[in-house]
Design an enzyme around this catalytic site. Structure first.
Site, PDB file in Angstrom:
ATOM      1  N   HIS A 140      30.417  38.510  36.321  1.00 28.27           N
ATOM      2  CA  HIS A 140      31.096  39.489  35.449  1.00 28.27           C
ATOM      3  C   HIS A 140      30.120  40.293  34.588  1.00 28.27           C
ATOM      4  O   HIS A 140      30.505  41.307  34.005  1.00 28.27           O
ATOM      5  CB  HIS A 140      32.072  38.780  34.503  1.00 28.27           C
ATOM      6  N   ASP A 176      34.291  33.644  44.403  1.00 27.42           N
ATOM      7  CA  ASP A 176      34.850  33.212  43.117  1.00 27.42           C
ATOM      8  C   ASP A 176      36.277  33.780  43.002  1.00 27.42           C
ATOM      9  O   ASP A 176      36.550  34.873  43.495  1.00 27.42           O
ATOM     10  CB  ASP A 176      33.968  33.748  41.984  1.00 27.42           C
ATOM     11  N   HIS A 178      37.797  35.072  40.627  1.00 30.01           N
ATOM     12  CA  HIS A 178      37.860  36.321  39.851  1.00 30.01           C
ATOM     13  C   HIS A 178      37.064  37.411  40.555  1.00 30.01           C
ATOM     14  O   HIS A 178      36.189  37.126  41.373  1.00 30.01           O
ATOM     15  CB  HIS A 178      37.294  36.092  38.444  1.00 30.01           C
ATOM     16  N   ASP A 264      36.333  28.181  41.758  1.00 28.43           N
ATOM     17  CA  ASP A 264      37.560  28.237  40.962  1.00 28.43           C
ATOM     18  C   ASP A 264      38.769  28.765  41.742  1.00 28.43           C
ATOM     19  O   ASP A 264      39.826  28.994  41.154  1.00 28.43           O
ATOM     20  CB  ASP A 264      37.346  29.020  39.651  1.00 28.43           C
TER      21      ASP A 264
HETATM   22 ZN   LIG Z   1      35.612  32.824  38.294  1.00 31.36          ZN
END
Ligand SMILES: [Zn+2]
Length: 371
Positions: A140, A176, A178, A264
């Site tokens: 991120h 991931d 996200h 995740d």
């Molecule tokens: Zn993540």
């Protein structure tokens, strides 16, 4: 027989976002408990890999901190100063939901350094495959700001370090749960880095990682987002890998593969709503290593990202580590709780995302199939 390297460092386990609850620090309505991203959990993951005998297949490497030159491949100088200053205070937010403690700046430098050094070692032929068990995570983090636990963008820095080292085309796969907005932003206009993200649709960041985000300028077509609906599991992820990632990679012809290998997207993770199991991560890792054998002379580096289930994360890291070493999927005491659930099958709403990208994405659509 592949030569394998395992990069980890004690300081990465000392980074901790501080007291809070879930992903929030102590504040109104938040009683001190512990935030999800407590990095001693990662030490437990390494312990399980060692106990299972899988670490014996790797050469252990203790990474050095990244240099300013490494970090500045992606980040602006002011960003480095902000991370260092927040960490020096011993607590606080270095960006947006990027809480730090006294050790965080050093841990982040070592995490990025591990990824740079693993990539360089693989390119030099000292190792074929490497795994970096590092924290804080990176995908991120944008060039000018820390975000959502991520301080420096480990994988993006590794990709740029690979180019500095002489390779041109790098494939980055990010599984991931996200969306890796920081990696996407770094390479959005770059024709030489193909960024593929398989993530939960609409999770985080908001309105990021849409199928319509495919790159810009010279990088047009070099971003491939696969936003799977919540509830996607084993078959949906393997369909994305075999029907989207592999054909796009064959068209792109990378010289190196980097995998942002967060765990995740598991069915036990509190931060996502996906259904993957240790079998999914084992199978995806096997698939990516096979793709590296086919396209990059075997050169592939896996980097840990998110993973917030204190009890399941070690088993997932073990599955990835075993697959890199060419070992069968290891025992998973939690598998029975997930594998029978209907979310493991490929559902029509998941299939539709894959079919849409097959038909329309510039790296995949061809001839009469593109509309
Ligand atoms: Zn993540």
């Amino acid at each position: 027989m592949s030569k394998l390297a395992w990069y980890s460092h004690e300081i990465c386990f000392w980074h901790d976002p501080g007291p809070g609850s879930g992903y929030l620090p102590v504040g109104p309505g938040i009683e001190p408990l512990r935030q999800h991203a407590v990095d001693p959990d990662l030490r437990r993951a390494e312990g399980l890999v060692r106990l299972a005998g899988v670490l014996d297949h790797y050469t252990r490497v203790t990474p050095a901190p990244a240099t300013d030159d490494d970090l500045l491949l992606v980040h602006v100088p002011e960003h480095l100063a902000r991370v260092e200053a927040a960490s020096a205070l011993g607590a606080g937010d270095a960006g947006v939901y990027a809480y730090v403690n006294h050790h965080s700046a050093e841990a982040a430098r070592v995490a990025a350094g591990a990824c740079v050094q693993a990539t360089t070692a693989v390119l030099d032929g000292r190792f074929d495959r490497a795994y970096c068990l590092v924290r804080p995570p990176g995908h991120h983090a944008e060039p000018d700001r820390a975000m959502a636990l991520c301080l420096y963008n480990n994988v993006a820095i590794a990709a740029r370090a690979a180019q500095r080292h002489g390779v041109r085309r790098v494939l980055v796969l990010d599984w991931d749960v996200h969306h890796g907005n920081g990696i996407q932003r770094t390479f959005y206009a770059d024709p030489d880095v193909l960024y593929v993200s398989i993530h939960q649709e609409g999770l985080f960041p908001p309105a990021s990682g849409l199928v319509t985000e495919t790159g810009t300028g010279a990088g047009a077509g070099r971003t491939l987002n696969v936003p799977l609906p919540a509830g996607s599991g084993h078959e949906a992820y393997l369909a994305a890998l075999s029907r989207l990632v592999a054909p796009a990679a064959r068209t792109f012809r990378p010289e190196l593969i980097l995998v942002a290998a967060g765990v995740d997207a598991s069915g036990h993770d509190p931060m996502g709503r996906m259904m993957c199991t240790s079998r999914t991560f084992h199978a995806m890792t096997v698939g990516m290593c096979a793709l590296a054998d086919e396209l990059t002379d075997g050169r592939i580096v896996f980097v840990h990202e998110g993973g917030y289930s204190a009890w399941y994360q070690p088993t997932l890291v073990l599955a990835i580590a075993a697959a890199i070493a060419g070992l069968p999927a290891p025992p998973d005491p939690f598998l029975h709780s997930l594998e029978h659930l209907p979310g493991q099958r490929l559902r029509p709403q998941q299939s539709r995302v894959v079919e849409h990208l097959e038909a329309h994405h510039p790296m995949l659509a061809r001839g009469g199939r593109s509309r």
